[in-house]
Motif scaffolding. Structure first.
Motif, PDB file in Angstrom:
ATOM      1  N   ALA A 101      23.124 -10.867  -8.773  1.00 26.87           N
ATOM      2  CA  ALA A 101      22.901  -9.669  -7.973  1.00 26.87           C
ATOM      3  C   ALA A 101      21.519  -9.685  -7.320  1.00 26.87           C
ATOM      4  CB  ALA A 101      23.012  -8.425  -8.866  1.00 26.87           C
ATOM      5  N   VAL A 102      21.393  -8.959  -6.197  1.00 22.42           N
ATOM      6  CA  VAL A 102      20.128  -8.844  -5.491  1.00 22.42           C
ATOM      7  C   VAL A 102      19.497  -7.495  -5.815  1.00 22.42           C
ATOM      8  CG1 VAL A 102      19.013  -8.724  -3.230  1.00 22.42           C
ATOM      9  CG2 VAL A 102      20.890 -10.325  -3.626  1.00 22.42           C
ATOM     10  N   VAL A 103      18.271  -7.510  -6.267  1.00 24.47           N
ATOM     11  CA  VAL A 103      17.579  -6.282  -6.611  1.00 24.47           C
ATOM     12  C   VAL A 103      16.733  -5.821  -5.429  1.00 24.47           C
ATOM     13  CG1 VAL A 103      15.930  -5.219  -8.179  1.00 24.47           C
ATOM     14  CG2 VAL A 103      17.518  -6.943  -9.029  1.00 24.47           C
ATOM     15  N   LYS A 104      16.899  -4.579  -5.053  1.00 25.42           N
ATOM     16  CA  LYS A 104      16.101  -4.017  -3.965  1.00 25.42           C
ATOM     17  C   LYS A 104      14.899  -3.280  -4.524  1.00 25.42           C
ATOM     18  CE  LYS A 104      20.009  -3.130  -0.870  1.00 25.42           C
ATOM     19  NZ  LYS A 104      20.721  -2.082  -0.112  1.00 25.42           N
ATOM     20  N   LYS A 105      13.866  -3.232  -3.738  1.00 22.22           N
ATOM     21  CA  LYS A 105      12.726  -2.398  -4.093  1.00 22.22           C
ATOM     22  C   LYS A 105      13.121  -0.935  -3.949  1.00 22.22           C
ATOM     23  CE  LYS A 105       8.882  -5.422  -2.751  1.00 22.22           C
ATOM     24  NZ  LYS A 105       7.704  -5.532  -1.879  1.00 22.22           N
ATOM     25  N   ALA A 106      12.504  -0.098  -4.740  1.00 23.64           N
ATOM     26  CA  ALA A 106      12.683   1.334  -4.544  1.00 23.64           C
ATOM     27  C   ALA A 106      12.049   1.723  -3.209  1.00 23.64           C
ATOM     28  CB  ALA A 106      12.032   2.120  -5.685  1.00 23.64           C
ATOM     29  N   VAL A 107      12.693   2.610  -2.489  1.00 27.14           N
ATOM     30  CA  VAL A 107      12.192   3.068  -1.189  1.00 27.14           C
ATOM     31  C   VAL A 107      11.528   4.429  -1.361  1.00 27.14           C
ATOM     32  CG1 VAL A 107      12.820   3.724   1.163  1.00 27.14           C
ATOM     33  CG2 VAL A 107      13.987   1.803   0.049  1.00 27.14           C
ATOM     34  N   TRP A 108      10.280   4.543  -0.901  1.00 24.03           N
ATOM     35  CA  TRP A 108       9.538   5.799  -0.955  1.00 24.03           C
ATOM     36  C   TRP A 108       9.428   6.383   0.451  1.00 24.03           C
ATOM     37  CZ3 TRP A 108       7.763   8.433  -5.200  1.00 24.03           C
ATOM     38  CH2 TRP A 108       7.867   7.758  -6.432  1.00 24.03           C
ATOM     39  N   GLU A 109       9.687   7.692   0.582  1.00 19.41           N
ATOM     40  CA  GLU A 109       9.666   8.360   1.890  1.00 19.41           C
ATOM     41  C   GLU A 109       8.950   9.702   1.786  1.00 19.41           C
ATOM     42  OE1 GLU A 109      13.830   7.157   3.972  1.00 19.41           O
ATOM     43  OE2 GLU A 109      14.006   8.125   2.009  1.00 19.41           O
ATOM     44  N   TRP A 110       8.466  10.193   2.935  1.00 21.05           N
ATOM     45  CA  TRP A 110       7.802  11.497   3.000  1.00 21.05           C
ATOM     46  C   TRP A 110       8.439  12.318   4.117  1.00 21.05           C
ATOM     47  CZ3 TRP A 110       4.847  12.476   7.538  1.00 21.05           C
ATOM     48  CH2 TRP A 110       4.632  11.365   8.355  1.00 21.05           C
ATOM     49  N   TRP A 111       8.400  13.662   3.951  1.00 17.24           N
ATOM     50  CA  TRP A 111       9.038  14.595   4.871  1.00 17.24           C
ATOM     51  C   TRP A 111       8.086  14.900   6.023  1.00 17.24           C
ATOM     52  CZ3 TRP A 111      13.829  15.916   5.650  1.00 17.24           C
ATOM     53  CH2 TRP A 111      14.159  17.088   6.312  1.00 17.24           C
ATOM     54  N   SER A 112       8.469  14.510   7.222  1.00 16.12           N
ATOM     55  CA  SER A 112       7.569  14.558   8.371  1.00 16.12           C
ATOM     56  C   SER A 112       7.624  15.900   9.108  1.00 16.12           C
ATOM     57  CB  SER A 112       7.930  13.434   9.354  1.00 16.12           C
ATOM     58  OG  SER A 112       9.131  13.746  10.029  1.00 16.12           O
ATOM     59  N   ASP A 113       6.721  16.050  10.091  1.00 16.15           N
ATOM     60  CA  ASP A 113       6.707  17.253  10.932  1.00 16.15           C
ATOM     61  C   ASP A 113       7.953  17.359  11.802  1.00 16.15           C
ATOM     62  OD1 ASP A 113       4.261  18.058   9.957  1.00 16.15           O
ATOM     63  OD2 ASP A 113       3.131  16.988  11.489  1.00 16.15           O
ATOM     64  N   GLU A 114       8.657  16.245  11.976  1.00 12.26           N
ATOM     65  CA  GLU A 114       9.885  16.241  12.771  1.00 12.26           C
ATOM     66  C   GLU A 114      11.104  16.583  11.922  1.00 12.26           C
ATOM     67  OE1 GLU A 114       7.543  13.668  13.059  1.00 12.26           O
ATOM     68  OE2 GLU A 114       6.780  14.818  14.783  1.00 12.26           O
ATOM     69  N   GLU A 116      12.316  15.152   9.146  1.00 14.75           N
ATOM     70  CA  GLU A 116      13.118  14.010   8.755  1.00 14.75           C
ATOM     71  C   GLU A 116      12.303  13.138   7.803  1.00 14.75           C
ATOM     72  OE1 GLU A 116      14.084  12.152  12.420  1.00 14.75           O
ATOM     73  OE2 GLU A 116      12.097  11.325  12.748  1.00 14.75           O
ATOM     74  N   TRP A 117      13.008  12.295   7.046  1.00 15.33           N
ATOM     75  CA  TRP A 117      12.342  11.417   6.091  1.00 15.33           C
ATOM     76  C   TRP A 117      11.805  10.183   6.795  1.00 15.33           C
ATOM     77  CZ3 TRP A 117      11.027  13.345   1.665  1.00 15.33           C
ATOM     78  CH2 TRP A 117      11.794  14.324   1.057  1.00 15.33           C
ATOM     79  N   GLU A 118      10.537   9.868   6.517  1.00 12.38           N
ATOM     80  CA  GLU A 118       9.877   8.684   7.065  1.00 12.38           C
ATOM     81  C   GLU A 118       9.463   7.775   5.900  1.00 12.38           C
ATOM     82  OE1 GLU A 118       9.302   7.732  10.105  1.00 12.38           O
ATOM     83  OE2 GLU A 118       9.741   9.499  11.315  1.00 12.38           O
ATOM     84  N   PRO A 119       9.674   6.458   6.005  1.00 11.71           N
ATOM     85  CA  PRO A 119       9.290   5.570   4.899  1.00 11.71           C
ATOM     86  C   PRO A 119       7.778   5.369   4.829  1.00 11.71           C
ATOM     87  CG  PRO A 119      10.146   4.295   6.728  1.00 11.71           C
ATOM     88  CD  PRO A 119      10.348   5.737   7.097  1.00 11.71           C
ATOM     89  N   PHE A 120       7.259   5.271   3.622  1.00 10.19           N
ATOM     90  CA  PHE A 120       5.877   4.861   3.427  1.00 10.19           C
ATOM     91  C   PHE A 120       5.754   3.376   3.781  1.00 10.19           C
ATOM     92  CE2 PHE A 120       5.850   8.551   0.627  1.00 10.19           C
ATOM     93  CZ  PHE A 120       4.559   9.049   0.767  1.00 10.19           C
ATOM     94  N   ALA A 121       4.566   2.958   4.158  1.00 12.17           N
ATOM     95  CA  ALA A 121       4.308   1.535   4.359  1.00 12.17           C
ATOM     96  C   ALA A 121       4.557   0.796   3.045  1.00 12.17           C
ATOM     97  CB  ALA A 121       2.870   1.321   4.833  1.00 12.17           C
ATOM     98  N   VAL A 369      14.088  21.690   0.689  1.00 12.96           N
ATOM     99  CA  VAL A 369      14.013  21.088   2.015  1.00 12.96           C
ATOM    100  C   VAL A 369      15.335  21.345   2.698  1.00 12.96           C
ATOM    101  CG1 VAL A 369      13.588  18.992   3.321  1.00 12.96           C
ATOM    102  CG2 VAL A 369      12.636  19.221   1.039  1.00 12.96           C
ATOM    103  N   GLY A 370      15.323  21.682   3.971  1.00 11.68           N
ATOM    104  CA  GLY A 370      16.604  21.789   4.650  1.00 11.68           C
ATOM    105  C   GLY A 370      16.597  22.824   5.752  1.00 11.68           C
ATOM    106  N   PRO A 371      17.399  22.623   6.789  1.00  8.27           N
ATOM    107  CA  PRO A 371      17.495  23.565   7.893  1.00  8.27           C
ATOM    108  C   PRO A 371      18.293  24.802   7.502  1.00  8.27           C
ATOM    109  CG  PRO A 371      19.053  21.784   8.190  1.00  8.27           C
ATOM    110  CD  PRO A 371      18.225  21.429   6.981  1.00  8.27           C
ATOM    111  N   LEU A 372      17.979  25.931   8.132  1.00  7.38           N
ATOM    112  CA  LEU A 372      18.666  27.192   7.859  1.00  7.38           C
ATOM    113  C   LEU A 372      19.295  27.729   9.140  1.00  7.38           C
ATOM    114  CD1 LEU A 372      15.991  28.855   5.547  1.00  7.38           C
ATOM    115  CD2 LEU A 372      18.009  27.585   4.876  1.00  7.38           C
TER     116      LEU A 372
END
Length: 560
Positions: A101-114, A116-121, A369-372
């Motif tokens: 099996a292939v192991v992926k790195k965990a993905v870290w993201e932050w909630w942007s002004d737009e 939506e979720w943006e990935p950390f570097a 988090v979420g639109p209303l």
């Protein structure tokens, strides 16, 4: 004089790459035999093993069998053991062989002004992952790729998944997608968004024939009990140090809010129990409900927002006892629409390290988090606003909220507040005599906690470090009345916090054209109560009679 240091810019991420490393087979010992974990758990364990090392320790909630419970498990790779931190039960584990099996790195993201979720570097994701798997929370660092040249201190709280910039005071939500694909939020879904999302799903069925109205409340606590509780003091400080945590402690406005909440607890501790509810996205919804309730029901809107107003759902579930009868039928537990329309998630201590939404961790960022989209319009319609006026009135209210500094970033036409601090805390006081009737102790997802329910009011009166979650049946017939319940709202954004009383006055002025006559108010009250209002209701405008000095409201005794 040295120039004032700028706050760091927010991160601009890049996609994370797969880690091409074979995953091992992981097993746990059951008596004398070994049993294999599921493939997704093997991948998760191999990732944590690689990150922590052969002598490392990791705390995780990411096991596939743990998705509904979010129990913390400690993995000790030097001893090769897995320990449930709630039950303290430990199992021996082992790593065996290699799998393709292939192991992926965990993905870290932050909630942007737009919104939506943006990935950390990649480099920042690795920094966060290392702290996360080590169980280091809150985690403080200046070593972030976007922070070079700024030297701002960032605090990450992995319990509720928030990031706070200590210079700008900006707080953001973050999330982690684990190797097996599961996401870690502060909560799977913000419960205030859940309430908002349930609008429009109100059943036409009346349920029970009438709401179980409380009638006139008569205090019945013996003086000796009141004296004993006052001697024990503020609920959140019983057997617990006055520690606001690294996020609130570094924030002047946050400290002032917590000081005031503890002062309220000190005043109310004799006759009342305290609960805390964190929210963010639904703040405008709560504020409008408070203004309507001020006009119609004499609610003290200058002191608090109102999370539940529509009484129709309470026809079927008016009390905590009734909710507990219904709970086994809900496969989705407290995500069920019936719960969302009557229930409120809360905690019992301002300073307690609860497993979900601890106050000192979530106050600045809030808890959802979420639109209303369309929710405000549905609320106004439910309150009797004529169909032709709903759209324009909703737009006018949103403009007023933006002007007052209330974060409305999740609402079409709204705007994020300048501080980026969208959190709100509702401090709820309920008469001790009513605690068992409207509140039950719980674990995550509303699962009843029987250990604290013997009865619950007895637990809340003890001289112990009070902590743990609750589910409150926020029946408006009880929580609209200052003789049975008192509430106080604290906004993490200092601008809106200072503007809130003026905002409420202007909001009521906006509602006056549609609640300005006896006929319209009577129609609105019938819509809110789901039938004829109770005997105590009067069709006159109640907003002036609702006004009260802070000194009088913030004292335990009050005759209305």
């Amino acid at each position: 004089m040295a120039p004032k240091k700028k706050a760091a810019a927010e991160p601009k991420g890049s996609p994370l790459k797969k880690l091409k490393k074979g995953a091992a087979v992981w097993e746990w010992k059951d008596g004398t035999s070994w049993k294999a974990y599921l493939d997704e758990d093997c991948q998760m364990l191999d990732h944590l093993f690689a990150a922590a090392g052969e002598k490392g320790k990791v705390v995780t909630t990411d096991f596939s069998f743990n998705k509904e419970f979010q129990t913390k498990y400690e993995l000790n790779f030097s001893k090769m053991s897995q320990t449930n931190l709630d039950s303290k039960k430990s199992r021996t584990i082992r790593r065996k062989g290699e799998a393709p099996a292939v192991v992926k790195k965990a993905v870290w993201e932050w909630w942007s002004d737009e919104n939506e979720w943006e990935p950390f570097a990649d480099v920042d994701g690795q920094t966060l992952e290392k702290a996360y798997v080590a169980g280091e929370t809150p985690f403080s660092t200046k070593k972030l790729s976007w922070n070079e040249g700024y030297d701002s201190l960032y605090i990450f709280d992995f319990t509720v998944m928030t990031q706070v910039n200590c210079d700008s005071k900006t707080s953001r939500k973050i999330q982690r997608t684990a190797a097996g694909g599961s996401k870690v939020f502060g909560h799977t879904e913000g419960e205030d968004d859940g309430y908002a999302g349930a609008f429009g799903f109100l059943s036409d069925k009346a349920g029970d024939s009438t709401v179980m109205f409380a009638g006139k409340f008569e205090p019945s606590l013996p003086p000796a009990v009141v004296a004993q509780q006052k001697k024990l003091g503020a609920q959140s400080l019983r057997k617990r140090k006055k520690d606001y945590g690294p996020i609130v402690s570094k924030d002047e406005h946050g400290r002032k809010c917590f000081d005031e909440m503890l002062q309220n607890e000190k005043e109310f501790c004799g006759e009342w129990v305290a609960f805390y509810h964190s929210y963010s996205s639904a703040a405008l919804l709560y504020e409008v409900q408070a203004a309507v309730a001020s006009v119609l029901f004499r609610f003290k809107a200058e002191f608090a927002a109102l999370p539940r107003l529509l009484c129709k759902p309470f026809h079927h579930i008016p009390t905590a006892k009734r909710m507990l009868e219904e709970f086994p039928k809900w496969k989705d537990q407290d995500h069920n629409q019936a719960f969302r329309l009557v229930g409120l998630c809360g905690t019992t201590g301002l300073l307690a390290p609860d497993s979900e939404a601890p106050a000192k961790s979530v106050f600045l960022a809030g808890y959802s988090v979420g639109p209303l989209k369309g929710v405000l319009e549905k609320l106004l319609t439910s309150c009797g606003v004529p169909a032709g006026k709903v759209k324009n009135l909703a737009a006018d209210i949103i403009k007023l909220a933006v002007k007052s500094g209330l974060d409305t970033g999740g609402i079409p036409g709204g705007k994020k507040c300048k501080s980026g601090r969208s959190g709100h805390m509702l401090q709820i006081f309920l008469r001790r005599e009513l605690c068992d009737e409207y509140v039950y102790p719980s674990f995550a997802f509303g699962v009843p906690d029987k250990a604290r329910d013997k009865p619950f009011s007895k637990y809340m009166a003890q001289d112990v470090a009070i902590e743990g979650q609750v589910r409150i049946t926020l029946n408006p017939d009880v929580f609209l009345r200052a003789t049975t319940a008192r509430m106080f709202t604290f906004a993490a954004d200092p601008t809106f916090h200072s503007n809130r009383m003026e905002f409420q006055e202007e909001l009521k002025a906006r509602l006056e054209p549609i609640l300005g006559s006896v006929a319209v108010r009577t129609k609105a009250a019938k819509g809110i109560f789901g039938g004829e209002p109770p005997d105590w209701w009067s069709p006159e405008d109640q907003s002036d009679m609702a006004k009260m000095s802070k000194g009088r409201y913030a004292t335990s005794g009050l005759d209305e």
